[in-house]
Design an enzyme around this catalytic site. Structure first.
Site, PDB file in Angstrom:
ATOM      1  N   CYS A  44     -69.979  94.412  67.397  1.00 53.77           N
ATOM      2  CA  CYS A  44     -69.970  93.304  68.386  1.00 53.77           C
ATOM      3  C   CYS A  44     -71.684  93.324  69.210  1.00 53.77           C
ATOM      4  O   CYS A  44     -72.061  94.460  69.580  1.00 53.77           O
ATOM      5  CB  CYS A  44     -69.044  93.611  69.515  1.00 53.77           C
ATOM      6  SG  CYS A  44     -69.038  92.595  70.964  1.00 53.77           S
ATOM      7  N   ASP A  67     -65.077  95.511  67.212  1.00 54.45           N
ATOM      8  CA  ASP A  67     -65.666  94.398  67.913  1.00 54.45           C
ATOM      9  C   ASP A  67     -64.602  94.234  68.885  1.00 54.45           C
ATOM     10  O   ASP A  67     -63.655  94.733  68.997  1.00 54.45           O
ATOM     11  CB  ASP A  67     -65.880  93.639  66.796  1.00 54.45           C
ATOM     12  CG  ASP A  67     -66.144  92.127  67.471  1.00 54.45           C
ATOM     13  OD1 ASP A  67     -67.003  92.067  67.824  1.00 54.45           O
ATOM     14  OD2 ASP A  67     -65.333  91.062  67.075  1.00 54.45           O
ATOM     15  N   SER A  68     -65.154  92.993  69.664  1.00 59.60           N
ATOM     16  CA  SER A  68     -64.251  92.617  70.644  1.00 59.60           C
ATOM     17  C   SER A  68     -62.792  91.844  70.119  1.00 59.60           C
ATOM     18  O   SER A  68     -62.028  91.602  70.758  1.00 59.60           O
ATOM     19  CB  SER A  68     -64.733  91.550  71.498  1.00 59.60           C
ATOM     20  OG  SER A  68     -65.556  90.613  70.816  1.00 59.60           O
ATOM     21  N   CYS A  77     -74.596  86.640  67.620  1.00 57.98           N
ATOM     22  CA  CYS A  77     -72.999  86.993  67.830  1.00 57.98           C
ATOM     23  C   CYS A  77     -72.534  87.018  66.630  1.00 57.98           C
ATOM     24  O   CYS A  77     -72.856  86.240  65.432  1.00 57.98           O
ATOM     25  CB  CYS A  77     -72.790  85.786  68.874  1.00 57.98           C
ATOM     26  SG  CYS A  77     -71.066  85.645  68.958  1.00 57.98           S
ATOM     27  N   GLU A  92     -63.208  80.615  65.394  1.00 69.21           N
ATOM     28  CA  GLU A  92     -62.013  81.071  65.318  1.00 69.21           C
ATOM     29  C   GLU A  92     -61.091  80.033  65.025  1.00 69.21           C
ATOM     30  O   GLU A  92     -59.779  80.139  64.251  1.00 69.21           O
ATOM     31  CB  GLU A  92     -61.500  81.816  66.815  1.00 69.21           C
ATOM     32  CG  GLU A  92     -62.359  83.114  66.839  1.00 69.21           C
ATOM     33  CD  GLU A  92     -61.990  84.016  67.908  1.00 69.21           C
ATOM     34  OE1 GLU A  92     -60.973  83.893  68.518  1.00 69.21           O
ATOM     35  OE2 GLU A  92     -62.714  84.828  67.956  1.00 69.21           O
ATOM     36  N   HIS A  96     -69.786  85.927  65.689  1.00 71.90           N
ATOM     37  CA  HIS A  96     -69.080  84.646  64.879  1.00 71.90           C
ATOM     38  C   HIS A  96     -70.108  83.557  64.490  1.00 71.90           C
ATOM     39  O   HIS A  96     -69.992  82.812  63.737  1.00 71.90           O
ATOM     40  CB  HIS A  96     -68.329  83.947  65.852  1.00 71.90           C
ATOM     41  CG  HIS A  96     -67.144  84.532  66.448  1.00 71.90           C
ATOM     42  ND1 HIS A  96     -67.153  85.777  67.036  1.00 71.90           N
ATOM     43  CD2 HIS A  96     -65.882  84.280  66.701  1.00 71.90           C
ATOM     44  CE1 HIS A  96     -65.984  86.107  67.489  1.00 71.90           C
ATOM     45  NE2 HIS A  96     -65.187  85.291  67.091  1.00 71.90           N
TER      46      HIS A  96
HETATM   47  N1  DGL Z   1     -67.989  89.731  69.332  1.00 68.88           N
HETATM   48  C1  DGL Z   1     -69.033  88.978  70.366  1.00 68.88           C
HETATM   49  C2  DGL Z   1     -70.471  89.339  70.122  1.00 68.88           C
HETATM   50  O1  DGL Z   1     -70.773  89.381  69.091  1.00 68.88           O
HETATM   51  C3  DGL Z   1     -68.542  87.639  70.470  1.00 68.88           C
HETATM   52  C4  DGL Z   1     -67.070  87.376  71.005  1.00 68.88           C
HETATM   53  C5  DGL Z   1     -66.669  87.885  72.521  1.00 68.88           C
HETATM   54  O2  DGL Z   1     -67.381  87.186  73.600  1.00 68.88           O
HETATM   55  O3  DGL Z   1     -66.201  88.858  72.648  1.00 68.88           O
HETATM   56  O4  DGL Z   1     -71.054  89.195  70.974  1.00 68.88           O
END
Ligand code: DGL
Length: 268
Positions: free
Chosen positions: A73, A10-11, A184, A152, A186
Site C-alpha cells: 500500500c 494492503d488496505s 497508488c 474496483e 490501483h
Molecule cells: N492501497 C491504497 C494505496 O496504495 C489505495 C486504497 C486506499 O485508499 O486504501 O495508497
C-alpha cells in the site's frame, strides 16, 4: 535459502498489483497476503491511524512464520514504513522508495509528476525521496481519489475513467513533466487511460514493479530465496467480505486463488 513465505499487505485488493509483480519476478516464492477490506480506504485516514493498522497487520503476518514483509500500500508505505521498521525486527520493504528511485533515474528534464491518495500526497513521501537523490528535480503532486473506486468497479478503460483522468491530469498542463509516478496500488490498473490522457511523451512509473525488483535484490543479498522444491502455495486473508476480493483477485492476478479467509484484525 529460506523457504518461508513473504508477507504482503494492503488496505484491500489494490496490493494484488504488487503480488502479481512478485509472482512474475519471483515465481518460486510463497506469499501470505492480507487485505484490510474492513477498514479500506487508508487514503483518507491520518498517519496515526494508518500506522496503528499497519502494526496490527504486521503482528498478524508474523504469526505466519514469514521471512520478509512488503507493504504494498502506497499510503501505508508513505505514512508508516519508518515507524514499523523501528518496531519490528524483520526486513520490511515499502513501494515508495523503489518507485521514487526509478522516477529520478527516468526523468530527463528533471520534472516529475506524482499521483496518489490524499494521505500519500500529504506525506510528500515521493517528493522527499526523489529530492534526496537530486534536489534540483521539480515535483508536482496531486491526489486522484476517484481512481480507486473506478478500478474496483472494473471501469479501467471507458468513457467515465477517461473523463475523470482528463479532469485530474489537466492539473499537469504547463508543468512539462516527462515522468509520472502512479503512486497508488490501483492506478496501474488504469495505466492505459492515464497514458492516453497524459500523452506518450510522459513515462509512467509503476512502483509495484520496482518494489518486486527490490524484494528480489533483498532476498538474494541475504541468501533467502526459496528454491523450487514444490509449487508455491499462496494464502490470502482479509478483514471483511471475501466475495468482492475474490472477484477482483481473479482479474488482477488473471487466475483463481485459494479460498480467502477472514481474520479479526482488531485482535492483533
Ligand atoms: N492501497 C491504497 C494505496 O496504495 C489505495 C486504497 C486506499 O485508499 O486504501 O495508497
Amino acid at each position: 535459502m529460506d523457504s518461508r513465505p513473504i508477507g504482503v499487505f494492503d488496505s484491500g485488493v489494490g496490493g494484488l498489483t504488487v503480488v502479481q509483480e512478485i509472482m512474475n519476478q519471483l515465481p518460486n516464492e510463497e506469499i501470505v497476503y492480507f487485505g484490510d477490506t474492513a477498514r479500506v480506504p487508508y487514503g483518507s485516514k491520518s498517519k496515526e491511524t494508518v500506522t496503528k493498522y499497519s502494526k496490527q497487520i504486521i503482528r498478524f503476518l508474523l504469526t505466519k512464520n514469514i521471512k520478509a514483509i512488503v507493504i504494498a500500500c502506497n499510503t501505508a508505505s508513505s505514512n508508516s514504513l519508518e515507524e514499523v521498521k523501528r518496531t519490528f525486527d524483520i526486513p520490511i520493504i515499502g513501494v515508495v522508495k523503489p518507485g521514487a528511485v526509478m522516477a529520478y533515474k527516468t526523468t530527463k528534464n528533471n520534472r516529475i509528476g506524482i499521483i496518489g491518495t490524499e494521505a500519500t500526497i500529504r506525506s510528500e513521501s515521493y517528493s522527499k525521496e526523489i529530492k534526496k537523490h537530486n534536489e534540483n528535480i521539480k515535483t508536482f503532486s496531486f491526489a486522484c481519489p476517484l481512481f480507486v473506486p473506478l478500478a474496483e468497479e472494473g471501469w479501467t478503460n471507458n468513457e467515465i475513467s477517461y473523463l475523470v483522468s482528463k479532469k485530474y491530469l489537466e492539473q499537469f498542463t504547463d508543468k512539462e513533466i516527462d515522468t509520472l509516478v502512479l503512486g497508488c496500488t490501483h492506478y496501474p490498473l488504469l495505466k492505459e487511460v492515464i497514458q492516453d490522457v497524459i500523452g506518450d511523451n510522459v513515462k509512467l512509473i509503476n512502483p509495484a514493479l520496482e518494489a518486486a525488483k527490490d524484494l528480489k535484490e533483498l532476498l538474494t543479498s541475504i541468501n533467502a530465496l526459496r528454491q523450487n522444491e514444490r509449487v508455491p502455495k499462496h494464502s490470502f486473508y482479509v478483514s471483511d467480505n471475501t466475495t468482492k476480493f475474490e472477484q477482483i483477485a481473479a482479474i488482477a492476478l488473471k487466475k483463481s486463488i485459494p479460498p480467502v479467509k477472514i481474520i479479526d484484525i482488531e485482535q492483533f
